[in-house]
Write an enzyme that holds these catalytic residues in place. Structure first.
Site, PDB file in Angstrom:
ATOM      1  N   THR A   1      -1.043 -16.709  14.514  1.00  0.00           N
ATOM      2  CA  THR A   1      -0.222 -17.996  16.100  1.00  0.00           C
ATOM      3  C   THR A   1      -0.107 -16.220  17.073  1.00  0.00           C
ATOM      4  OG1 THR A   1       1.869 -16.745  15.295  1.00  0.00           O
ATOM      5  CG2 THR A   1       1.572 -19.091  15.050  1.00  0.00           C
TER       6      THR A   1
ATOM      7  N   LEU B   1       6.523 -15.508   4.363  1.00  0.00           N
ATOM      8  CA  LEU B   1       7.125 -14.838   5.014  1.00  0.00           C
ATOM      9  C   LEU B   1       6.787 -14.975   6.659  1.00  0.00           C
ATOM     10  CD1 LEU B   1       5.647 -11.975   3.714  1.00  0.00           C
ATOM     11  CD2 LEU B   1       7.350 -10.648   4.536  1.00  0.00           C
TER      12      LEU B   1
ATOM     13  N   THR C   1      16.084 -13.216   6.781  1.00  0.00           N
ATOM     14  CA  THR C   1      17.398 -11.828   7.819  1.00  0.00           C
ATOM     15  C   THR C   1      18.539 -12.035   8.042  1.00  0.00           C
ATOM     16  OG1 THR C   1      17.491 -11.790  10.698  1.00  0.00           O
ATOM     17  CG2 THR C   1      16.860 -14.277   9.647  1.00  0.00           C
ATOM     18  N   ASP C   2      19.212 -11.100   8.079  1.00  0.00           N
ATOM     19  CA  ASP C   2      20.356 -10.664   8.396  1.00  0.00           C
ATOM     20  C   ASP C   2      21.370 -11.941   8.628  1.00  0.00           C
ATOM     21  OD1 ASP C   2      20.203  -9.596  10.314  1.00  0.00           O
ATOM     22  OD2 ASP C   2      20.989  -7.615   9.842  1.00  0.00           O
ATOM     23  N   GLU C   3      20.817 -11.642  10.304  1.00  0.00           N
ATOM     24  CA  GLU C   3      21.183 -13.362  11.651  1.00  0.00           C
ATOM     25  C   GLU C   3      21.898 -14.135  11.206  1.00  0.00           C
ATOM     26  OE1 GLU C   3      18.246 -12.953  15.087  1.00  0.00           O
ATOM     27  OE2 GLU C   3      17.444 -11.367  14.522  1.00  0.00           O
TER      28      GLU C   3
ATOM     29  N   TYR D   1      16.781 -19.341  16.037  1.00  0.00           N
ATOM     30  CA  TYR D   1      15.920 -18.725  15.582  1.00  0.00           C
ATOM     31  C   TYR D   1      16.453 -18.567  14.010  1.00  0.00           C
ATOM     32  CZ  TYR D   1      14.343 -14.447  12.393  1.00  0.00           C
ATOM     33  OH  TYR D   1      14.249 -13.581  11.579  1.00  0.00           O
TER      34      TYR D   1
ATOM     35  N   ALA E   1      19.513 -20.177  12.795  1.00  0.00           N
ATOM     36  CA  ALA E   1      19.716 -21.355  12.182  1.00  0.00           C
ATOM     37  C   ALA E   1      18.899 -22.043  11.762  1.00  0.00           C
ATOM     38  CB  ALA E   1      20.137 -22.900  13.597  1.00  0.00           C
ATOM     39  N   SER E   2      17.580 -21.798  12.010  1.00  0.00           N
ATOM     40  CA  SER E   2      16.277 -22.133  11.398  1.00  0.00           C
ATOM     41  C   SER E   2      15.862 -21.995  10.288  1.00  0.00           C
ATOM     42  CB  SER E   2      14.839 -22.653  12.334  1.00  0.00           C
ATOM     43  OG  SER E   2      14.842 -21.271  12.904  1.00  0.00           O
ATOM     44  N   LYS E   3      16.548 -19.744  10.346  1.00  0.00           N
ATOM     45  CA  LYS E   3      15.814 -19.639   8.894  1.00  0.00           C
ATOM     46  C   LYS E   3      17.098 -19.667   7.896  1.00  0.00           C
ATOM     47  CE  LYS E   3      13.414 -16.839   8.217  1.00  0.00           C
ATOM     48  NZ  LYS E   3      12.326 -16.146   7.594  1.00  0.00           N
TER      49      LYS E   3
ATOM     50  N   ASN F   1      22.791  -0.593  21.223  1.00  0.00           N
ATOM     51  CA  ASN F   1      21.316  -0.656  21.888  1.00  0.00           C
ATOM     52  C   ASN F   1      20.856   0.127  22.484  1.00  0.00           C
ATOM     53  OD1 ASN F   1      20.590  -3.023  20.463  1.00  0.00           O
ATOM     54  ND2 ASN F   1      20.876  -4.058  22.215  1.00  0.00           N
TER      55      ASN F   1
ATOM     56  N   ARG G   1      21.140 -12.166  26.933  1.00  0.00           N
ATOM     57  CA  ARG G   1      21.113 -13.325  26.259  1.00  0.00           C
ATOM     58  C   ARG G   1      22.160 -14.276  26.276  1.00  0.00           C
ATOM     59  NH1 ARG G   1      18.407 -11.615  20.521  1.00  0.00           N
ATOM     60  NH2 ARG G   1      16.453 -11.089  21.627  1.00  0.00           N
TER      61      ARG G   1
ATOM     62  N   GLY H   1      24.134 -16.914  23.863  1.00  0.00           N
ATOM     63  CA  GLY H   1      24.940 -16.797  22.206  1.00  0.00           C
ATOM     64  C   GLY H   1      24.321 -15.022  21.898  1.00  0.00           C
TER      65      GLY H   1
HETATM   66  P1  NAD Z   1       6.565 -12.141  13.108  1.00  0.00           P
HETATM   67  O1  NAD Z   1       6.841 -12.294  14.164  1.00  0.00           O
HETATM   68  O2  NAD Z   1       5.551 -10.506  13.548  1.00  0.00           O
HETATM   69  O3  NAD Z   1       5.369 -12.053  12.443  1.00  0.00           O
HETATM   70  C1  NAD Z   1       5.092 -13.791  11.579  1.00  0.00           C
HETATM   71  C2  NAD Z   1       3.514 -14.140  11.523  1.00  0.00           C
HETATM   72  O4  NAD Z   1       4.104 -15.714  10.587  1.00  0.00           O
HETATM   73  C3  NAD Z   1       2.593 -13.769  11.778  1.00  0.00           C
HETATM   74  O5  NAD Z   1       1.467 -13.584  12.021  1.00  0.00           O
HETATM   75  C4  NAD Z   1       2.239 -15.810  12.874  1.00  0.00           C
HETATM   76  O6  NAD Z   1       0.727 -16.121  12.964  1.00  0.00           O
HETATM   77  C5  NAD Z   1       3.189 -16.475  11.529  1.00  0.00           C
HETATM   78  N1  NAD Z   1       2.635 -17.697  11.481  1.00  0.00           N
HETATM   79  C6  NAD Z   1       4.038 -18.049  12.548  1.00  0.00           C
HETATM   80  N2  NAD Z   1       4.218 -19.766  12.438  1.00  0.00           N
HETATM   81  C7  NAD Z   1       2.868 -20.152  11.019  1.00  0.00           C
HETATM   82  C8  NAD Z   1       2.713 -21.078  10.727  1.00  0.00           C
HETATM   83  N3  NAD Z   1       3.473 -22.696  10.997  1.00  0.00           N
HETATM   84  N4  NAD Z   1       1.453 -21.050  10.427  1.00  0.00           N
HETATM   85  C9  NAD Z   1       1.234 -19.900   9.393  1.00  0.00           C
HETATM   86  N5  NAD Z   1       2.039 -18.229   9.657  1.00  0.00           N
HETATM   87  C10 NAD Z   1       2.708 -19.054  11.197  1.00  0.00           C
HETATM   88  O7  NAD Z   1       7.604 -11.811  11.801  1.00  0.00           O
HETATM   89  P2  NAD Z   1       7.812 -10.609  11.320  1.00  0.00           P
HETATM   90  O8  NAD Z   1       8.928  -9.645  12.212  1.00  0.00           O
HETATM   91  O9  NAD Z   1       7.042  -9.639  10.160  1.00  0.00           O
HETATM   92  O10 NAD Z   1       8.956 -11.538  10.245  1.00  0.00           O
HETATM   93  C11 NAD Z   1       8.582 -12.065   8.826  1.00  0.00           C
HETATM   94  C12 NAD Z   1       9.620 -12.528   8.214  1.00  0.00           C
HETATM   95  O11 NAD Z   1      10.427 -11.558   8.139  1.00  0.00           O
HETATM   96  C13 NAD Z   1       9.660 -13.776   8.451  1.00  0.00           C
HETATM   97  O12 NAD Z   1      10.187 -14.268   7.859  1.00  0.00           O
HETATM   98  C14 NAD Z   1      11.574 -13.616   9.618  1.00  0.00           C
HETATM   99  O13 NAD Z   1      12.103 -14.203  10.058  1.00  0.00           O
HETATM  100  C15 NAD Z   1      12.366 -12.439   8.790  1.00  0.00           C
HETATM  101  N6  NAD Z   1      12.576 -10.943   9.296  1.00  0.00           N
HETATM  102  C16 NAD Z   1      12.150 -10.009   9.804  1.00  0.00           C
HETATM  103  C17 NAD Z   1      12.897  -9.194  10.300  1.00  0.00           C
HETATM  104  C18 NAD Z   1      12.570  -8.154  11.169  1.00  0.00           C
HETATM  105  O14 NAD Z   1      13.138  -7.303  12.309  1.00  0.00           O
HETATM  106  N7  NAD Z   1      10.831  -8.278  11.827  1.00  0.00           N
HETATM  107  C19 NAD Z   1      14.595  -8.488   9.510  1.00  0.00           C
HETATM  108  C20 NAD Z   1      14.929  -9.542   8.584  1.00  0.00           C
HETATM  109  C21 NAD Z   1      13.821 -10.681   8.067  1.00  0.00           C
HETATM  110  P1  TYD Z   2      15.196  -7.794  19.128  1.00  0.00           P
HETATM  111  O1  TYD Z   2      14.515  -6.903  18.888  1.00  0.00           O
HETATM  112  O2  TYD Z   2      14.745  -9.048  19.983  1.00  0.00           O
HETATM  113  O3  TYD Z   2      15.571  -7.867  17.985  1.00  0.00           O
HETATM  114  P2  TYD Z   2      16.817  -9.317  17.579  1.00  0.00           P
HETATM  115  O4  TYD Z   2      17.348  -9.689  18.368  1.00  0.00           O
HETATM  116  O5  TYD Z   2      16.579 -10.070  16.685  1.00  0.00           O
HETATM  117  O6  TYD Z   2      18.037  -7.991  16.901  1.00  0.00           O
HETATM  118  O7  TYD Z   2      16.292  -6.883  20.041  1.00  0.00           O
HETATM  119  C1  TYD Z   2      17.527  -6.517  19.161  1.00  0.00           C
HETATM  120  C2  TYD Z   2      18.350  -6.204  20.263  1.00  0.00           C
HETATM  121  O8  TYD Z   2      17.838  -5.536  21.389  1.00  0.00           O
HETATM  122  C3  TYD Z   2      19.245  -7.087  20.387  1.00  0.00           C
HETATM  123  O9  TYD Z   2      20.378  -6.906  20.369  1.00  0.00           O
HETATM  124  C4  TYD Z   2      18.391  -7.331  21.721  1.00  0.00           C
HETATM  125  C5  TYD Z   2      18.323  -6.222  22.622  1.00  0.00           C
HETATM  126  N1  TYD Z   2      17.221  -6.281  23.976  1.00  0.00           N
HETATM  127  C6  TYD Z   2      17.599  -6.231  24.958  1.00  0.00           C
HETATM  128  O10 TYD Z   2      18.276  -5.367  25.040  1.00  0.00           O
HETATM  129  N2  TYD Z   2      16.374  -6.710  25.463  1.00  0.00           N
HETATM  130  C7  TYD Z   2      15.005  -6.908  25.077  1.00  0.00           C
HETATM  131  O11 TYD Z   2      13.504  -6.525  26.308  1.00  0.00           O
HETATM  132  C8  TYD Z   2      14.986  -7.176  23.896  1.00  0.00           C
HETATM  133  C9  TYD Z   2      13.675  -7.901  23.863  1.00  0.00           C
HETATM  134  C10 TYD Z   2      15.996  -6.772  23.304  1.00  0.00           C
END
Ligand code: NAD
Ligand code: TYD
Length: 353
Positions: free
Chosen positions: A40, A85, A134-136, A159, A161-163, A258, A290, A292
């Site tokens: 994606t 993931l 995720t912790d969310e 997001y 809710a789906s996780k 932040n 944002r 919520g």
């Molecule tokens: P990301 O958005 O960078 O990567 C997601 C990957 O999934 C992408 O490569 C995308 O192409 C692939 N993908 C999306 N929809 C798909 C589908 N329908 N079929 C196959 N592949 C698909 O996300 P990330 O930040 O690397 O997060 C990875 C995982 O870790 C997620 O499950 C997320 O919920 C979890 N997570 C992320 C964070 C964070 O801070 N980024 C923290 C905790 C948990």
């Molecule tokens: P983000 O990186 O989207 O992670 P998450 O929402 O999953 O924690 O955002 C981190 C924090 O930064 C979050 O409190 C929202 C805030 N934020 C901004 O203030 N401005 C921005 O443009 C973005 C993307 C996030």
């Protein structure tokens, strides 16, 4: 060569997935690692150029929502384990298009669970399904307290809710069908290869290109930041050592508002770009909050540290400098990503704030 394990890693072309793939492919030459990703907007094979020619690595482009294709793939490949993931991962996009999050994060996860349950049915104990969450899912904290593994789920964004829903399905498949599952819930990650819609890479890119830094609300929300390579190390430890059916929280005990984080980033960027001190901070622009917006996340990772001996390896200030260096040194990676569709996304997300 015959491999000891054949692990399906989903979402391996994304931010965290690419670090997990890199770690496993290099550390375990006797494991075959298959990366399944739909590519994606968030998936990028350029995140994996250093491992793409390794003999124990291969890539499959597939949508986890396509149940038939997933079942066929599992039948053909006979994976021994799954590390899942793949997800839609950006809260702001989930507010614009919640259904896409239900499809990928919930239906996609259930499709993988069904396929694993089906091919492993005669020998469930020999196989592991690791779900990365995720912790969310725990919702939002007030000024005190931390999320533990027993904190009740209370998601607020589409997001989270789906996780949360996908986590419940994973536990249900363990309890109902005996699937050998493990779940981990991690705090906010930072580091190389993160798509620049998330706070840190977005703001690094905006500072570099002298664009406003859109701080939501008053910038008082608190996140707990962990270096992505420490998350990948935790996944390695949990995958190999956790008891089946368990959950682990992963976090760095590293909370920042932040605005404090953004000011630190501005200071680091001023130095790296040889700008006058305070120059980058002038780009800060407070915008509409944002919807919520969760106030505070904080992870208690005591269980992981005590049970499995994992600890974060990197101090945050050092991590931020390393991260900034990486984005500045990999300008081509960033430029490729921020051309084309990204501009349209940026316009839609930020022009109305
Ligand atoms: P990301 O958005 O960078 O990567 C997601 C990957 O999934 C992408 O490569 C995308 O192409 C692939 N993908 C999306 N929809 C798909 C589908 N329908 N079929 C196959 N592949 C698909 O996300 P990330 O930040 O690397 O997060 C990875 C995982 O870790 C997620 O499950 C997320 O919920 C979890 N997570 C992320 C964070 C964070 O801070 N980024 C923290 C905790 C948990
Ligand atoms: P983000 O990186 O989207 O992670 P998450 O929402 O999953 O924690 O955002 C981190 C924090 O930064 C979050 O409190 C929202 C805030 N934020 C901004 O203030 N401005 C921005 O443009 C973005 C993307 C996030």
């Amino acid at each position: 060569m015959s491999y000891r394990k054949k692990i399906l890693v989903t979402g391996g072309a994304g931010f965290i997935g690419s670090h997990v793939i890199r770690l496993f492919v290099n550390k375990y030459p006797d494991y075959q690692i298959v990366n399944l990703d739909l590519l994606t907007y968030a998936g990028n094979l350029a995140n994996l150029t250093d491992v793409e020619n390794m003999p124990n690595y291969s890539f499959v482009k597939m949508d986890i929502v396509d149940a038939e294709a997933i079942t066929e793939l599992f039948q053909k490949e006979q994976f021994t384990d799954v590390i899942h993931l793949a997800a839609e991962s950006h809260v702001d996009r989930s507010i614009t298009n919640p259904t896409e999050f239900v499809m990928t994060n919930v239906i996609g996860t259930v499709n993988l669970l069904n396929a694993a349950k089906f091919i492993w049915k005669d020998n469930m104990e020999a196989h592991r399904f690791y779900h990365v969450s995720t912790d969310e899912v725990y919702g939002s904290l007030g000024e005190t307290g931390m999320f533990t593994e027993t904190t009740a789920y209370d998601p607020h964004s589409p997001y989270s809710a789906s996780k949360a829903s996908s986590d419940h399905f994973v536990r249900a498949y363990h309890d109902t069908f005996g699937l050998q599952t493990v779940i981990s819930n991690c705090s906010n990650n930072y580091g190389s290869f993160q798509f620049p819609e998330k706070l840190l890479p977005l703001f690094i890119n905006n500072i570099k290109t002298n664009k406003p830094l859109p701080v939501y609300g008053k910038g008082e929300n608190i996140r707990d930041w962990l270096w992505v390579e420490d998350h990948a190390r935790a996944i390695d430890v949990i995958f190999h050592k956790a008891e089946t059916g368990t959950t682990y929280n992963i976090g760095g005990h590293n909370e920042w508002t932040n605005i404090d984080l953004i000011k630190l980033l501005c200071k680091v960027m001023d130095k790296k770009l040889s700008r006058a001190e305070g120059e980058s901070e002038k780009l800060i622009s407070y915008v509409k909050d944002r919807a919520g917006h969760d106030l505070r996340y904080a992870i208690d990772s005591t269980k992981l540290q005590k049970d499995l001996g994992w600890t974060p390896s990197l101090q945050f200030e050092e991590g931020i400098k390393k991260t900034v260096d990486w984005y500045l040194e990999n300008a081509e990676w960033l430029d490729n990503i921020t051309s084309g569709d990204y501009q349209k996304y940026y316009e839609e997300q930020y022009s109305k704030r």
